[in-house]
Design an enzyme around this catalytic site. Structure first.
Site, short mmCIF file in Angstrom:
data_model
loop_
_atom_site.label_atom_id
_atom_site.label_comp_id
_atom_site.label_asym_id
_atom_site.label_seq_id
_atom_site.Cartn_x
_atom_site.Cartn_y
_atom_site.Cartn_z
N ASP A 263 0.87 -1.16 0.00
CA ASP A 263 0.00 0.00 0.00
C ASP A 263 0.92 1.23 0.00
O ASP A 263 2.16 1.10 0.05
CB ASP A 263 -0.95 -0.03 1.22
CG ASP A 263 -2.16 0.85 1.01
OD1 ASP A 263 -3.21 0.59 1.63
OD2 ASP A 263 -2.06 1.81 0.21
C1 GLC Z 1 -4.17 4.36 0.01
C2 GLC Z 1 -5.14 3.25 0.38
C3 GLC Z 1 -5.32 2.20 -0.68
C4 GLC Z 1 -5.16 2.82 -2.06
C5 GLC Z 1 -3.72 3.29 -2.17
C6 GLC Z 1 -3.43 3.94 -3.52
O1 GLC Z 1 -3.35 4.67 1.10
O2 GLC Z 1 -4.88 2.57 1.61
O3 GLC Z 1 -6.62 1.63 -0.49
O4 GLC Z 1 -5.44 1.85 -3.05
O5 GLC Z 1 -3.37 4.20 -1.14
O6 GLC Z 1 -4.17 5.12 -3.65
#
Ligand code: GLC
Length: 707
Positions: A263
């Site tokens: 993430d």
């Molecule tokens: C964010 C979220 C995730 C998302 C990612 C990219 O922090 O936790 O759900 O897909 O970043 O935007």
């Protein structure tokens, strides 16, 4: 078809490592020396590293994608096309109900169709992968990301996640208009302690396998090509560097061959976790655990090469990750067409088109849950209404994570009720109204209270310690005159404590219904559409009962209900154990009556299939849809089993006074469950099969599984 093995062989080590990096699009087009110098330095980046990276996080339009890909291919030596990934969570520009609302439809086919529209729209911007579905099981209403989830039940989550993956990937990710799906957040992110986002998740292996993992597994069995790791720890190890999750479960137990991605910055965050001493150790932990792509941090590009030189990392681990990424690019058809999907002309034709908005209206209708109705609904067109509350005159009912959705584009409740409203005011509290306004409000037959949370009171990093309706909005109910009727419509991203609005004659849970919110709510309140949504997550009476979910373990001193006078049982002194609204709760303008449950046999053996049948009658003159729920109770097990488990559900249309006999087939395997090592067992013994509209109104039949 590109020979990716030959391509792979031609890559230098740094070029291979570059494929493991995902960056934001501006880095490819801005003047690195001037505009982003600090950011580039902070990430220990260089122009060379940027133009060796493998994928992009987020893109705003076809034009932007074309600009980034063109610049990249011009500057990169190996000219391996970038993959463009983004968060298409509940729509691209045509916005559907937030996932907790979509789950309330109990309609996987609808979920599939919304994912299709989302994919077709997003693909015209040159997006190739969506970070969806989110398959996190959630039980704590304080957690902000409930809004993005499908609720508390593993089976419902699994069915919705499967449908979304099939909707995105459809007839092949190489085809125009399809997206590769990345299921997230692996794993058990929804178990964040105290409902506080990013907090540790302390779940037993048994709970992990029985409740938290099935949703992700269903998405992968449906063909999802990627998995995103979660911010939390599991067993004290960050999910992003958790070998048990990324290798033992994903690769060994489930045979997943796709790509894993962190993430945002979550690999770097293992330093803050105190799991990695520094970036170098974070890189070591990540690649060793099985993390392929590092999103938005640069431990891999900064340290993997030296770790290989130092003999601490086997280069084959990098090679495996790179090959998986090249395979994904190949399967997406990017080597043949790096600009796949990007089509500004097509975007103008299909994005927010009427068929898409029609689908958004259909989804919004199905997502709305009628929680309470003391006869005030449906309204008649001749009744006058007053509309008050923060959402009385608000276009933005699309909720968080709509990303490209337009907050300003769609109708308001004021507009859709224009021909019968006598007063409309956007306000939060009673004391915002003067005498004249109160007098005017009290001339209406019905007062609509459009209440709820701001879109930013749920979603990522937006947990709440108080789950009541915020900003003292309940004081608005004092506006109600003696002979008036009241209807509360809720816009919220989590179960709320609704104890201070129970005086309302009707309560409608709309969640955040998306682009066609106002139209759908108007139809429901006027009875043009008969509400059919059901709760995919329990609403507690008060936060003090949390966690409160239907499929909880039995105890040795069970609570036997409000009238139980036993003192020494699992209960509270100051409140009963029952929720305000239970899993599956959802009223209709029809009156559905369930018949007794019949089974094809009262005993079954390993090769048998049990047929379970029961009648559902619409004992009213109002046609409507009803979702029948089928549960199992496993009376005994080598581990304590939940009091109930959802096994199947079916949503049907019923004409006035129509009876349908619903029949479900349960195989011997359907009576089994997973143990704490992920193995599957079926144990002979006593089971009860239950059917009904929700977990509080079930009829059952007990059968025995024979060895
Ligand atoms: C964010 C979220 C995730 C998302 C990612 C990219 O922090 O936790 O759900 O897909 O970043 O935007």
């Amino acid at each position: 078809m590109t020979d990716i093995k030959a391509l792979f062989q031609s890559l230098s080590r740094q070029e291979k490592i570059g494929q493991l990096l995902q960056l934001a699009p501006f880095l490819f087009v801005r003047d690195l020396a001037v505009e982003v110098a600090g950011y580039v330095r902070h990430l220990n980046l260089s122009e060379q590293k940027i133009f060796q990276s493998g994928s992009v996080l987020g893109i705003g339009s076809a034009e932007e994608m074309i600009e980034v890909q063109t610049k990249y291919l011009a500057k990169s030596k190996q000219k391996i096309p970038l993959i463009f990934m983004a968060d298409i969570i509940h729509g691209y520009k045509t916005i559907f109900p937030v996932p907790i609302g979509l789950a309330s439809s109990f309609d996987p086919t609808l979920a599939f169709e919304t994912a299709r529209v989302s994919a077709v729209e997003a693909a015209t911007s040159g997006i190739h992968v969506t970070f969806s579905p989110m398959a996190d099981l959630v039980r704590d209403p304080r957690w902000g990301r409930i809004v993005e989830s499908f609720g508390e039940d593993p089976q419902l989550i699994a069915k919705m996640a499967e449908a979304m993956v099939k909707g995105y990937q459809h007839d092949g990710i190489e085809k125009e208009g399809n997206l590769a799906s990345c299921v997230k957040h692996f794993a058990a992110y929804g178990a964040a302690e105290a409902g506080r986002d990013y907090n540790a998740a302390d779940v037993s292996r048994l709970s992990l396998h029985q409740f938290y993992l099935p949703g992700y597994k269903a998405a992968l069995e449906a063909g999802a090509r990627m998995v995103m790791t979660s911010f939390n720890t599991i067993d004290g190890v960050p999910a992003t560097t958790n070998r048990y999750l990324l290798r033992d479960v994903l690769r060994t137990l489930w045979g997943f061959e796709g790509v894993t991605i962190s993430d945002y910055d979550s690999l770097q965050q293992t330093i803050a976790h105190g799991h990695s001493e520094d970036q170098r150790q974070a890189a070591l932990h990540g690649i060793t655990a099985g993390l392929d792509i590092e999103m938005a941090s640069t431990t891999y590009t900064s340290h993997l090469s030296e770790l290989i030189d130092a003999g601490e990392v086997d280069e084959r681990l990098v090679d495996e990750a790179v090959m998986r990424i090249l395979e994904l690019k190949r399967d997406l058809g990017l080597f043949e067409n790096p600009f796949k999907g990007a089509d500004p002309v097509k975007a103008k034709e299909i994005v927010l088109s009427k068929p898409h908005l029609d689908k958004a209206l259909e989804a919004a209708r199905e997502a709305i849950v009628l929680l309470k109705n003391d006869g005030v609904l449906p309204l008649s067109k001749t009744q006058t209404v007053a509309i008050v509350g923060p959402y009385a005159d608000e276009r933005n009912m699309i909720g968080p994570w709509h990303w490209h959705g337009r907050r300003d584009l769609h109708a308001t409740l004021k507009e859709v009720f224009a021909d019968q409203s006598v007063f409309v005011k956007k306000a939060f509290r009673f004391d915002e109204f003067n005498e004249a306004e109160i007098k005017q409000i009290r001339t209406a037959d019905v007062v609509l209270f459009a209440l709820g949370e701001h879109e930013w009171q749920s979603g990522e990093a937006h947990s709440r310690s108080d789950i009541r309706i915020p900003f003292d909005q309940h004081t608005l109910l004092s506006l109600l005159g003696a002979n008036q009727k009241s209807v509360v419509v809720l816009f919220n991203g989590r179960p709320l404590d609704l104890s201070n609005i129970q005086s309302a004659d009707a309560i409608v849970e709309a969640w955040f219904p998306g682009s066609m919110a106002a139209e759908a709510i108007h139809e429901i309140l006027l009875g043009v559409t008969n509400p059919s949504g059901k709760l995919p997550i329990t609403f507690p009476k008060t936060l003090g009962q949390v966690p409160l979910y239907y499929n909880h373990q039995k105890t040795g001193r069970p609570y036997l209900g409000k009238d139980d006078r036993n003192e020494y049982v699992s209960k509270y002194l100051d409140i009963d154990n029952d929720p305000a609204y239970c899993f599956g709760h959802g009223l209709s303008y029809s009156n559905f009556v369930y018949g007794d449950v019949h089974v094809s046999s009262e005993t079954i053996r390993s090769n048998d299939v049990l047929t379970v049948a029961f009648d559902v009658t619409n004992a009213s003159a109002v046609p409507g849809k009803e979702t029948a729920l089928l549960f199992l109770k496993d009376h005994h097990g080598r581990v304590v089993r939940p009091v109930l488990e959802l096994k199947a559900f079916r949503k049907e249309n019923y004409r006035a006074h129509e009876t349908k006999t619903l029949s479900f087939q349960l195989s011997f395997q359907d009576f089994g469950y997973v143990l704490d090592d992920g193995s599957f067992v079926v144990e002979p013994g006593l089971f009860t099969v239950y059917a009904g509209p929700d977990v509080s109104r079930l009829k059952g039949k007990t059968i025995r599984l024979l060895p």
